[in-house]
Write an enzyme that holds these catalytic residues in place. Sequence first.
Site, mmCIF file in Angstrom:
data_model
loop_
_atom_site.group_PDB
_atom_site.id
_atom_site.type_symbol
_atom_site.label_atom_id
_atom_site.label_comp_id
_atom_site.label_asym_id
_atom_site.label_seq_id
_atom_site.Cartn_x
_atom_site.Cartn_y
_atom_site.Cartn_z
ATOM 1 N N SER A 31 -5.238 -11.941 5.029
ATOM 2 C CA SER A 31 -3.685 -12.065 5.493
ATOM 3 C C SER A 31 -3.530 -11.557 6.891
ATOM 4 C CB SER A 31 -3.008 -11.598 4.415
ATOM 5 O OG SER A 31 -3.331 -12.052 3.145
ATOM 6 N N LYS A 63 24.913 -13.730 0.279
ATOM 7 C CA LYS A 63 24.867 -12.549 0.762
ATOM 8 C C LYS A 63 24.043 -11.372 -0.083
ATOM 9 C CE LYS A 63 25.995 -8.968 3.468
ATOM 10 N NZ LYS A 63 25.071 -8.801 4.620
#
Length: 324
Positions: A122, A174
């Site tokens: 990764s 949000k």
Amino acid sequence: MPVDVDALVDRRRLRRKVTFWRVATFVVIAGALIAGLAYVSGTTGKRSAHIARIPIEGVILEDRKTLKMIERIGKADAVKGVLVSINSPGGSTTGGEAIYQALRELAEKKPVVAEIRTVGTSAGYMIALASDHIVARYNTITGSIGVLFQFGNAQKLLETVGVQMEAVKSAPLKAEPDFYSETTPQVRAMLQSLVTDSYEWFVGLVAERRELAPTKAKELADGRILTGHRAMEEKLVDAIGGEDVAISWLETEKGVAKDLPVVTWTTNSNLEELPFSSRVSREFGKGIGSALLNPIIDAKGLIPRGLTLDGLVSVWQASDAADK
């Protein structure tokens, strides 16, 4: 009470002797320290020609100290080549990106080779991509090219204990995702867009740096892990071996002088980067007081210590493995 003059004289003589031996002991220790520092400075110190080893270990995060260290290596005339020694399952995508960019800038000034040791996956593999040549062991674990966004949901637990969470938002997306309510399709779509954007960027790096067709790079970027041997067959690494193979490449392909010492650069201390005279005076001053008071025990103060996930993550996680 009568004063024993002879006893006073003997006591003063004893004090003078003790003081003499303390000073003498301190001088011997200081001399040995200076000689040792001179030897280190002239052989394996950072001020003489060497190959700089940059260790990338454990979980990768944004680390300003590491970035500053890489910048200093780029400015160091004594550094003739750079070995990036990687043993990491990955970590923060932005942390890997920052180090990748810093190493690419370094590679414009110094030859850079990467050695992947036990694991380099990764973000760990992302950092390896910044080098001009990648070496891995036959059984090194590498790959796991991709991006991950994880979050938990404790809604059922909160319901069990009788806790209800509420929120007033300026817009539906949000502060999402939260940990106390079911993730809506809109939130999942937003997160998927975030992950996909970062993933496409990562795959682009692989295709560019490994000179692979975009379709081939994407095929290899399905999250799979590979041994070093299989990674070389897929052109994700260049050679099988360890540090000696990496250094050999610096010598044969980049003209780095043979038999240069390899010096590990760390973020812990900048002491070795100071001029020799500054190091001596610094450590001499730190220890002189304590050494005079107790030269046997406290003179060790003269010796420098160097001588004695937030956000998106690019990290490989083995199942049931302990956190790194």
